[in-house]
Design a protein around this motif. Structure first.
Motif, PDB file in Angstrom:
ATOM      1  N   GLU A 123     -37.054   6.341  -8.788  1.00 44.18           N
ATOM      2  CA  GLU A 123     -37.624   7.601  -8.312  1.00 44.18           C
ATOM      3  C   GLU A 123     -36.862   8.789  -8.898  1.00 44.18           C
ATOM      4  N   ALA A 124     -35.535   8.715  -8.914  1.00 45.25           N
ATOM      5  CA  ALA A 124     -34.723   9.793  -9.477  1.00 45.25           C
ATOM      6  C   ALA A 124     -34.987   9.950 -10.974  1.00 45.25           C
ATOM      7  N   PHE A 125     -35.111   8.833 -11.679  1.00 46.67           N
ATOM      8  CA  PHE A 125     -35.404   8.887 -13.119  1.00 46.67           C
ATOM      9  C   PHE A 125     -36.751   9.554 -13.367  1.00 46.67           C
ATOM     10  N   PHE A 126     -37.772   9.167 -12.605  1.00 43.19           N
ATOM     11  CA  PHE A 126     -39.101   9.742 -12.806  1.00 43.19           C
ATOM     12  C   PHE A 126     -39.110  11.238 -12.496  1.00 43.19           C
ATOM     13  N   SER A 127     -38.387  11.656 -11.463  1.00 42.95           N
ATOM     14  CA  SER A 127     -38.296  13.090 -11.158  1.00 42.95           C
ATOM     15  C   SER A 127     -37.633  13.835 -12.308  1.00 42.95           C
ATOM     16  N   TRP A 128     -36.535  13.268 -12.820  1.00 43.82           N
ATOM     17  CA  TRP A 128     -35.853  13.878 -13.962  1.00 43.82           C
ATOM     18  C   TRP A 128     -36.782  13.949 -15.175  1.00 43.82           C
ATOM     19  N   LEU A 129     -37.544  12.889 -15.421  1.00 42.09           N
ATOM     20  CA  LEU A 129     -38.421  12.848 -16.580  1.00 42.09           C
ATOM     21  C   LEU A 129     -39.535  13.893 -16.474  1.00 42.09           C
ATOM     22  N   VAL A 130     -40.124  14.045 -15.311  1.00 44.46           N
ATOM     23  CA  VAL A 130     -41.161  15.063 -15.126  1.00 44.46           C
ATOM     24  C   VAL A 130     -40.567  16.458 -15.323  1.00 44.46           C
ATOM     25  N   GLU A 131     -39.385  16.701 -14.791  1.00 44.90           N
ATOM     26  CA  GLU A 131     -38.711  17.997 -14.984  1.00 44.90           C
ATOM     27  C   GLU A 131     -38.440  18.249 -16.466  1.00 44.90           C
ATOM     28  N   THR A 132     -38.005  17.227 -17.185  1.00 44.03           N
ATOM     29  CA  THR A 132     -37.736  17.362 -18.617  1.00 44.03           C
ATOM     30  C   THR A 132     -39.019  17.663 -19.382  1.00 44.03           C
ATOM     31  N   ILE A 133     -40.093  16.982 -19.037  1.00 46.17           N
ATOM     32  CA  ILE A 133     -41.391  17.230 -19.680  1.00 46.17           C
ATOM     33  C   ILE A 133     -41.798  18.685 -19.495  1.00 46.17           C
ATOM     34  N   GLU A 134     -41.623  19.195 -18.286  1.00 48.16           N
ATOM     35  CA  GLU A 134     -41.969  20.587 -17.995  1.00 48.16           C
ATOM     36  C   GLU A 134     -41.055  21.556 -18.756  1.00 48.16           C
ATOM     37  N   GLN A 135     -39.743  21.344 -18.672  1.00 46.28           N
ATOM     38  CA  GLN A 135     -38.781  22.252 -19.308  1.00 46.28           C
ATOM     39  C   GLN A 135     -38.950  22.299 -20.820  1.00 46.28           C
ATOM     40  N   GLU A 136     -39.190  21.142 -21.421  1.00 43.52           N
ATOM     41  CA  GLU A 136     -39.308  21.065 -22.879  1.00 43.52           C
ATOM     42  C   GLU A 136     -40.746  21.268 -23.365  1.00 43.52           C
ATOM     43  N   GLN A 137     -41.675  21.439 -22.445  1.00 41.97           N
ATOM     44  CA  GLN A 137     -43.098  21.619 -22.749  1.00 41.97           C
ATOM     45  C   GLN A 137     -43.611  20.520 -23.686  1.00 41.97           C
ATOM     46  N   VAL A 138     -43.383  19.293 -23.253  1.00 38.22           N
ATOM     47  CA  VAL A 138     -43.791  18.116 -24.020  1.00 38.22           C
ATOM     48  C   VAL A 138     -45.313  18.006 -24.006  1.00 38.22           C
ATOM     49  N   ASP A 139     -45.898  17.737 -25.171  1.00 33.29           N
ATOM     50  CA  ASP A 139     -47.349  17.584 -25.293  1.00 33.29           C
ATOM     51  C   ASP A 139     -47.801  16.139 -25.108  1.00 33.29           C
ATOM     52  N   VAL A 140     -47.003  15.196 -25.609  1.00 32.96           N
ATOM     53  CA  VAL A 140     -47.366  13.780 -25.569  1.00 32.96           C
ATOM     54  C   VAL A 140     -46.162  12.965 -25.100  1.00 32.96           C
ATOM     55  N   LEU A 141     -46.403  12.107 -24.119  1.00 36.79           N
ATOM     56  CA  LEU A 141     -45.380  11.168 -23.657  1.00 36.79           C
ATOM     57  C   LEU A 141     -45.777   9.793 -24.156  1.00 36.79           C
ATOM     58  N   LEU A 142     -44.893   9.152 -24.926  1.00 39.58           N
ATOM     59  CA  LEU A 142     -45.117   7.805 -25.440  1.00 39.58           C
ATOM     60  C   LEU A 142     -44.196   6.851 -24.689  1.00 39.58           C
ATOM     61  N   ILE A 143     -44.792   5.879 -23.996  1.00 40.21           N
ATOM     62  CA  ILE A 143     -44.027   4.869 -23.262  1.00 40.21           C
ATOM     63  C   ILE A 143     -44.241   3.553 -23.987  1.00 40.21           C
ATOM     64  N   ALA A 144     -43.200   3.072 -24.666  1.00 36.01           N
ATOM     65  CA  ALA A 144     -43.337   1.930 -25.573  1.00 36.01           C
ATOM     66  C   ALA A 144     -42.781   0.654 -24.965  1.00 36.01           C
ATOM     67  N   GLY A 145     -43.466   0.130 -23.989  1.00 40.61           N
ATOM     68  CA  GLY A 145     -43.188  -1.219 -23.529  1.00 40.61           C
ATOM     69  C   GLY A 145     -42.169  -1.405 -22.444  1.00 40.61           C
ATOM     70  N   ASP A 146     -42.290  -2.560 -21.813  1.00 41.51           N
ATOM     71  CA  ASP A 146     -41.452  -2.983 -20.696  1.00 41.51           C
ATOM     72  C   ASP A 146     -41.435  -1.938 -19.581  1.00 41.51           C
ATOM     73  N   ILE A 147     -42.630  -1.529 -19.189  1.00 47.19           N
ATOM     74  CA  ILE A 147     -42.779  -0.602 -18.080  1.00 47.19           C
ATOM     75  C   ILE A 147     -42.291  -1.273 -16.803  1.00 47.19           C
ATOM     76  N   PHE A 148     -42.740  -2.488 -16.591  1.00 47.11           N
ATOM     77  CA  PHE A 148     -42.333  -3.267 -15.421  1.00 47.11           C
ATOM     78  C   PHE A 148     -41.370  -4.374 -15.850  1.00 47.11           C
ATOM     79  N   ASP A 149     -40.632  -4.913 -14.883  1.00 46.52           N
ATOM     80  CA  ASP A 149     -39.685  -5.975 -15.197  1.00 46.52           C
ATOM     81  C   ASP A 149     -40.347  -7.349 -15.210  1.00 46.52           C
ATOM     82  N   THR A 150     -41.513  -7.459 -14.568  1.00 43.21           N
ATOM     83  CA  THR A 150     -42.253  -8.720 -14.557  1.00 43.21           C
ATOM     84  C   THR A 150     -43.720  -8.447 -14.856  1.00 43.21           C
ATOM     85  N   SER A 151     -44.442  -9.490 -15.187  1.00 45.61           N
ATOM     86  CA  SER A 151     -45.867  -9.338 -15.479  1.00 45.61           C
ATOM     87  C   SER A 151     -46.696  -9.185 -14.202  1.00 45.61           C
ATOM     88  N   THR A 152     -46.074  -9.413 -13.040  1.00 47.60           N
ATOM     89  CA  THR A 152     -46.759  -9.241 -11.753  1.00 47.60           C
ATOM     90  C   THR A 152     -45.911  -8.337 -10.858  1.00 47.60           C
TER      91      THR A 152
END
Length: 114
Positions: free
Chosen positions: A25-54
């Motif tokens: 939760e803290a990481f996601f809050s930081w990431l959203v704040e960073t996206i806003e501060q840096e005015q990011v246009d595209v967020l690329l999430i390259a794999g292993d979003i979850f630790d398991t397939s379920t």
């Protein structure tokens, strides 16, 4: 155009038997704040979003809440690519719904890429 690349979140991973949802939760809050501060246009999430397939319900809740927050930010597009820990079919299942938020999911290659 500003692109922010991130990967290997492993949402749901425990460390020495300890749940880490507050850290995610803290990481996601930081990431959203960073996206806003840096005015990011595209967020690329390259794999292993979850630790398991379920992933569990709490992991999914964190993931979808984060995507909703990003969709409401200055970021115009999110591109998600499955990793070896992810279930391609699980990530792709809500593809049409997520597309409405400008979240583009590629769970696996389809067809002949050549």
């Amino acid at each position: 155009m500003k692109i922010l690349h991130t990967s290997d979140w492993h949402i749901g991973k425990t460390l020495y038997g300890r749940k880490r949802y507050d850290e995610f939760e803290a990481f996601f809050s930081w990431l959203v704040e960073t996206i806003e501060q840096e005015q990011v246009d595209v967020l690329l999430i390259a794999g292993d979003i979850f630790d398991t397939s379920t992933p569990g319900n709490r992991s999914q809740q964190l993931y979808y809440r984060f995507l909703h927050r990003v969709a409401a930010s200055t970021c115009r597009h999110v591109v998600i690519i499955a990793g070896n820990h992810d279930s391609p079919s699980f990530l792709s299942a809500p593809r049409e719904l997520l597309r409405a938020l400008d979240v583009h999911v590629t769970g696996s290659l389809s067809g002949n890429p050549a």
